[in-house]
Structure formats: C-alpha cells, structure tokens
Design a protein around this motif. Sequence first.
Motif, PDB file in Angstrom:
ATOM      1  N   ASP A 252       0.827  -1.204   0.000  1.00  0.00           N
ATOM      2  CA  ASP A 252       0.000   0.000   0.000  1.00  0.00           C
ATOM      3  C   ASP A 252       0.859   1.251   0.000  1.00  0.00           C
ATOM      4  O   ASP A 252       0.578   2.229  -0.711  1.00  0.00           O
ATOM      5  N   ALA A 253       1.944   1.231   0.782  1.00  0.00           N
ATOM      6  CA  ALA A 253       2.859   2.381   0.793  1.00  0.00           C
ATOM      7  C   ALA A 253       3.615   2.466  -0.527  1.00  0.00           C
ATOM      8  O   ALA A 253       3.865   3.561  -1.045  1.00  0.00           O
ATOM      9  N   MET A 254       3.991   1.309  -1.088  1.00  0.00           N
ATOM     10  CA  MET A 254       4.692   1.308  -2.368  1.00  0.00           C
ATOM     11  C   MET A 254       3.821   1.902  -3.474  1.00  0.00           C
ATOM     12  O   MET A 254       4.307   2.597  -4.373  1.00  0.00           O
ATOM     13  N   SER A 255       2.509   1.665  -3.406  1.00  0.00           N
ATOM     14  CA  SER A 255       1.628   2.149  -4.464  1.00  0.00           C
ATOM     15  C   SER A 255       1.527   3.666  -4.493  1.00  0.00           C
ATOM     16  O   SER A 255       1.050   4.243  -5.468  1.00  0.00           O
ATOM     17  N   THR A 256       1.989   4.342  -3.429  1.00  0.00           N
ATOM     18  CA  THR A 256       1.989   5.810  -3.445  1.00  0.00           C
ATOM     19  C   THR A 256       2.996   6.358  -4.455  1.00  0.00           C
ATOM     20  O   THR A 256       2.953   7.537  -4.791  1.00  0.00           O
ATOM     21  N   ALA A 257       3.914   5.505  -4.937  1.00  0.00           N
ATOM     22  CA  ALA A 257       4.944   5.944  -5.884  1.00  0.00           C
ATOM     23  C   ALA A 257       4.506   5.773  -7.332  1.00  0.00           C
ATOM     24  O   ALA A 257       5.343   5.801  -8.236  1.00  0.00           O
ATOM     25  N   ALA A 258       3.203   5.640  -7.575  1.00  0.00           N
ATOM     26  CA  ALA A 258       2.716   5.403  -8.939  1.00  0.00           C
ATOM     27  C   ALA A 258       3.192   6.465  -9.914  1.00  0.00           C
ATOM     28  O   ALA A 258       3.514   6.178 -11.067  1.00  0.00           O
ATOM     29  N   GLU A 259       3.260   7.701  -9.452  1.00  0.00           N
ATOM     30  CA  GLU A 259       3.635   8.803 -10.341  1.00  0.00           C
ATOM     31  C   GLU A 259       5.116   8.788 -10.698  1.00  0.00           C
ATOM     32  O   GLU A 259       5.558   9.514 -11.583  1.00  0.00           O
ATOM     33  N   GLU A 260       5.902   7.955  -9.993  1.00  0.00           N
ATOM     34  CA  GLU A 260       7.331   7.867 -10.259  1.00  0.00           C
ATOM     35  C   GLU A 260       7.702   6.599 -11.006  1.00  0.00           C
ATOM     36  O   GLU A 260       8.876   6.287 -11.185  1.00  0.00           O
ATOM     37  N   SER A 261       6.691   5.858 -11.452  1.00  0.00           N
ATOM     38  CA  SER A 261       6.915   4.648 -12.233  1.00  0.00           C
ATOM     39  C   SER A 261       7.034   4.996 -13.709  1.00  0.00           C
ATOM     40  O   SER A 261       6.313   5.860 -14.214  1.00  0.00           O
ATOM     41  N   THR A 262       7.934   4.312 -14.410  1.00  0.00           N
ATOM     42  CA  THR A 262       8.115   4.577 -15.838  1.00  0.00           C
ATOM     43  C   THR A 262       6.888   4.160 -16.650  1.00  0.00           C
ATOM     44  O   THR A 262       6.627   4.709 -17.719  1.00  0.00           O
ATOM     45  N   ASP A 263       6.139   3.170 -16.157  1.00  0.00           N
ATOM     46  CA  ASP A 263       4.908   2.741 -16.824  1.00  0.00           C
ATOM     47  C   ASP A 263       3.964   2.235 -15.747  1.00  0.00           C
ATOM     48  O   ASP A 263       3.760   1.034 -15.572  1.00  0.00           O
ATOM     49  N   SER A 264       3.397   3.175 -15.009  1.00  0.00           N
ATOM     50  CA  SER A 264       2.620   2.834 -13.817  1.00  0.00           C
ATOM     51  C   SER A 264       1.464   1.896 -14.116  1.00  0.00           C
ATOM     52  O   SER A 264       1.214   0.943 -13.376  1.00  0.00           O
ATOM     53  N   GLN A 265       0.743   2.131 -15.191  1.00  0.00           N
ATOM     54  CA  GLN A 265      -0.461   1.355 -15.447  1.00  0.00           C
ATOM     55  C   GLN A 265      -0.163  -0.120 -15.731  1.00  0.00           C
ATOM     56  O   GLN A 265      -1.014  -0.975 -15.492  1.00  0.00           O
ATOM     57  N   LYS A 266       1.026  -0.423 -16.215  1.00  0.00           N
ATOM     58  CA  LYS A 266       1.413  -1.818 -16.442  1.00  0.00           C
ATOM     59  C   LYS A 266       2.226  -2.377 -15.267  1.00  0.00           C
ATOM     60  O   LYS A 266       2.016  -3.517 -14.838  1.00  0.00           O
ATOM     61  N   HIS A 267       3.146  -1.586 -14.761  1.00  0.00           N
ATOM     62  CA  HIS A 267       4.083  -2.093 -13.760  1.00  0.00           C
ATOM     63  C   HIS A 267       3.518  -2.139 -12.346  1.00  0.00           C
ATOM     64  O   HIS A 267       3.819  -3.058 -11.578  1.00  0.00           O
ATOM     65  N   MET A 268       2.716  -1.130 -11.960  1.00  0.00           N
ATOM     66  CA  MET A 268       2.279  -1.053 -10.576  1.00  0.00           C
ATOM     67  C   MET A 268       1.415  -2.245 -10.151  1.00  0.00           C
ATOM     68  O   MET A 268       1.660  -2.826  -9.074  1.00  0.00           O
ATOM     69  N   PRO A 269       0.407  -2.664 -10.929  1.00  0.00           N
ATOM     70  CA  PRO A 269      -0.359  -3.847 -10.509  1.00  0.00           C
ATOM     71  C   PRO A 269       0.521  -5.083 -10.347  1.00  0.00           C
ATOM     72  O   PRO A 269       0.361  -5.849  -9.392  1.00  0.00           O
ATOM     73  N   LYS A 270       1.450  -5.288 -11.289  1.00  0.00           N
ATOM     74  CA  LYS A 270       2.341  -6.444 -11.190  1.00  0.00           C
ATOM     75  C   LYS A 270       3.224  -6.353  -9.951  1.00  0.00           C
ATOM     76  O   LYS A 270       3.423  -7.345  -9.243  1.00  0.00           O
ATOM     77  N   ALA A 271       3.757  -5.168  -9.681  1.00  0.00           N
ATOM     78  CA  ALA A 271       4.650  -4.998  -8.533  1.00  0.00           C
ATOM     79  C   ALA A 271       3.923  -5.276  -7.218  1.00  0.00           C
ATOM     80  O   ALA A 271       4.485  -5.884  -6.298  1.00  0.00           O
ATOM     81  N   ILE A 272       2.663  -4.836  -7.106  1.00  0.00           N
ATOM     82  CA  ILE A 272       1.880  -5.083  -5.894  1.00  0.00           C
ATOM     83  C   ILE A 272       1.724  -6.584  -5.668  1.00  0.00           C
ATOM     84  O   ILE A 272       1.969  -7.092  -4.564  1.00  0.00           O
ATOM     85  N   LEU A 273       1.318  -7.301  -6.702  1.00  0.00           N
ATOM     86  CA  LEU A 273       1.070  -8.741  -6.557  1.00  0.00           C
ATOM     87  C   LEU A 273       2.363  -9.540  -6.432  1.00  0.00           C
ATOM     88  O   LEU A 273       2.450 -10.485  -5.636  1.00  0.00           O
TER      89      LEU A 273
END
Length: 486
Positions: A252-273
Amino acid sequence: MSAPGGRPSSNTGVFRRKPIEQFETPEAGTGLHRTLGLRQLTAIGVGGIIGAGIFSLAGAVAHETAGPAVLISFLIAGIASAAAAFSYAEFAGLIPRAGSAYTYGYAVLGELVGWFIGWDLLLEYTAIVAVVAIGISGYFNDLLGFMDIKLPLWMSGAPGTEPEGVASGSYKVNLFALLLCLLIAYILNQGMKSAARFETFLVYLKVALVVLVVVVGAFHINTGNYENFFPFGLSGAFTGAATVFFAVFGYDAMSTAAEESTDSQKHMPKAILYSLAISMVLYVLACLVLTGMVNFTEIDSESAFSSAFRTVGLGWLGVIIAVGAILGILTVLFTFLMGATRVGYSMSRDGLLPKWFSGTHPVRKVPSRMTWVLGGSAAIIAGLLPIGEAAELTNIGILLAFVVVCVAVIVLRYRRPDLPRTFRCPGMPVVPAIGVVFSIWLITFLKPETWLRFAVWFAIGLAVYFLYSRRNSVLGKQNTPDQPAE
C-alpha cells in the motif's frame, strides 16, 4: 451546479469527486520524475512487507499464540491481504498518480473521505517509521553490548524506558533512532533513482539472508516438532493471523509511488502482486524452518532465528542474522517514509494542505519539503517516545484505508464499467468484500487507547478540513465540468 438531467453535480459539497480523467497527466511542472521500473517497484514492495515480522514477530506468535500453526496464521493473513492487494492493483493500473488510498478514495467516494484517509495515513506511516527505527536501535544496542561498547546513558533511549538497574531520568533521547529517521529522509531527498538503488540493494541482501536461513535451517529440522501442530487450537491460528496481518502489508505504501513509475499502469499492478507473493513464500518457508528446528515452547520471542541457530551449534550464523536484520529492516523505514511523503505531497497539490508542502527539488524532482517535515516528525517520535506508545499510533488508519480501497473498487466497477483497466480485480465483488470484512474484524482487536488516539486525530483533521482544506481545495475552485454520466 447540476449535471445534465437535473442530477446534483459530483463536484459540489464535501463529497465532490475528482473525475478519473483528471488523474491521467500531472500538471505541467508539478509532476515527479518517472524513474522506477518493475524491478525497483517490486523491491520497494518487498522492502515494506518483509521486516520485523520475519525476524521477530513470527517467533513471538509461534511461542505465545499459534505454535507451529503460525504457518497457517501467515497464510490466513496473506489471503486477506491479497483481497486488498487485488483492489489496490486495479486502482494502480487505472490512476497513475501519487497518493494511493487517498487518491483512490478522493476519486470515487469524495473529497471528505479522501481527506480523512490521507490524514490518517500521514500519522500511521510516520509512526511506523518511528516504531521501526526504535526497534532497530534496540538491535543496535544489543550488538554494541556484544562488543562491550557502552553508549552514554543520556542518548541510550527515550525518557522512561530505563531498564532495571538504571536510575529513572537517566535516559533523555533515543539518539540512534532519531538520527536513523533523518538519514532515511536524507536518502529519499537524493532523488528517487538513487534512493531506489539503495533500497533495492538492501532488499536483495534481506532476501539472501532469509534464503540462507531457510537453506541452512532445513538441515536441522526435527519433524517431531510438528506433531502438536495446533497446540492452541484452530482459534490460536486465527488469533495469530490478526497479529501477523501487520507484517503482510507494505504494498500500500509502495503504491503511493505510482507517479514515479516509468509505466505505472502496467508495472504497478504487477509490482503489488509480485511483492506480496514473494514475501508470502519467504514467510511460509521461514516459519516451517523455525518451528521445525525448535519446539515452539522453546522459541525465543525476541530473537527467534538467532537463538534457534545457537541451539544447533551455529551461533556464528545467529550473529550474521542479527546484523542482516538491522540492515534489512531499514527497507521498511524507506518504504513507509516514502509513502507518507507522497500522500502529503498529493494532498498539498490538491489544495487540502498548504501549497508550500508540495514544493519539489528543482533538479531531483522529489517532494523535499514534505520529506523533511515528516522525516523530522518521525525522528521526534522515535527519539522521545517509548516503542509501545509509538506503536499505538499505527494500524487503525491502514486498516481503514484497506476498507476504503476495497469499497471504492466495487463502487467504481459498477459506476464506471467503461474505464480502461490494465488489471481487473478478480471475483468481483466477493474478493474486495473479503478485504473489507477481514479489515473490520482486525480493527476490533485494537486497544481502546488506539481508538482514543484515532478519535483525537480524527477531530483535529475535521477541524483542519473545514477551517482550511474545504475552502482551499483546487477541485472546489476549479468549477470542473461534470463527470461522464454514471
């Protein structure tokens, strides 16, 4: 202002909502640098999840609550956490902006709900940083004692934490914990790319340490220790799950960095899981080894693995574990301080906190002002409060954030089924509903003192919102066109 057809606008009152479409692109010149790839995001998530839970909490729960069934406790907690993780993953792929639960709540349930989740997370994340720093200082003091090095009493702990044999009033400040919080704030201010390298290195070190523990420990397992698998009954395993649940979030804390991801919409869901899956595998294997090496009645609640290896004649490995635990737990500080600063930055950018707090470094593009403010606040808590009092500031806000995110993902799925989602929470609405029920159940385990502190913080937040935030809200001033028909 009314929407077409006479419906009240969703942009009026305390429950006004920011349209999802407004989250797609940050305002010019105000965004953060997008430097984090899938590997770095996953490392930040693992860094936030695996900390004191695997080095001390697992042993304490096995000894006092669940016995060898601590393995079941972690599995139950992991399943419940996964229900929330799926919800976070859907939102992370949909809204590539900093803020996590605050941003999701604001977009779906309204400004007041978003405000209170953000307000709570500021306290919760900052307090977690302080608690972990105090815990690390305890390991540090033990290592110094092992080397016959004694610190001056005035800098050895918070006031009122003097051990037996030390005069009351001898301790003035936990200087190591205080400086550790400031060090993490400094590292975060060096730019997200540099800070992520530091975090990733420590996560690799921590994972290697856990793998070493599992591999070496597997050769010393006595299967007889598993025979009384449920010494406290099935209820003990469920009670243990309520305790260890706090060791299986962090994404949950990691997901606050969505705006600093190079491709948030693809990478963030995978990174969480990925981060939750990796952490759960390591937790389960570590629990199997610990309860197999030592009978649960003989596990040391405070230094479970170190003492376990000493009992089988591998004391040298116990020292390595102690040192590695200190370095590994640093990643928890990094993840949660980063999370707190990104929530505060988002609230400030939305006008709910003074704009000064959303100032970023001109070159590194990190929220430097908010980082120093919250890093300094964590340092004060860590330096001056006993760990018990600091720990009571944590937990309730994060569980409420889980409830909000799980409810919001259900609401948005039915309100806006047309939105393009790079990840869809499975089992809708059953899976997020499990996250809601389990989080509320865990809230009932919290102490009355925790509720009192929450009520006080809630009241302060209510005053701040109506005296400042509601009148200065960017959304409230924009008179934004109505959202698409719902």
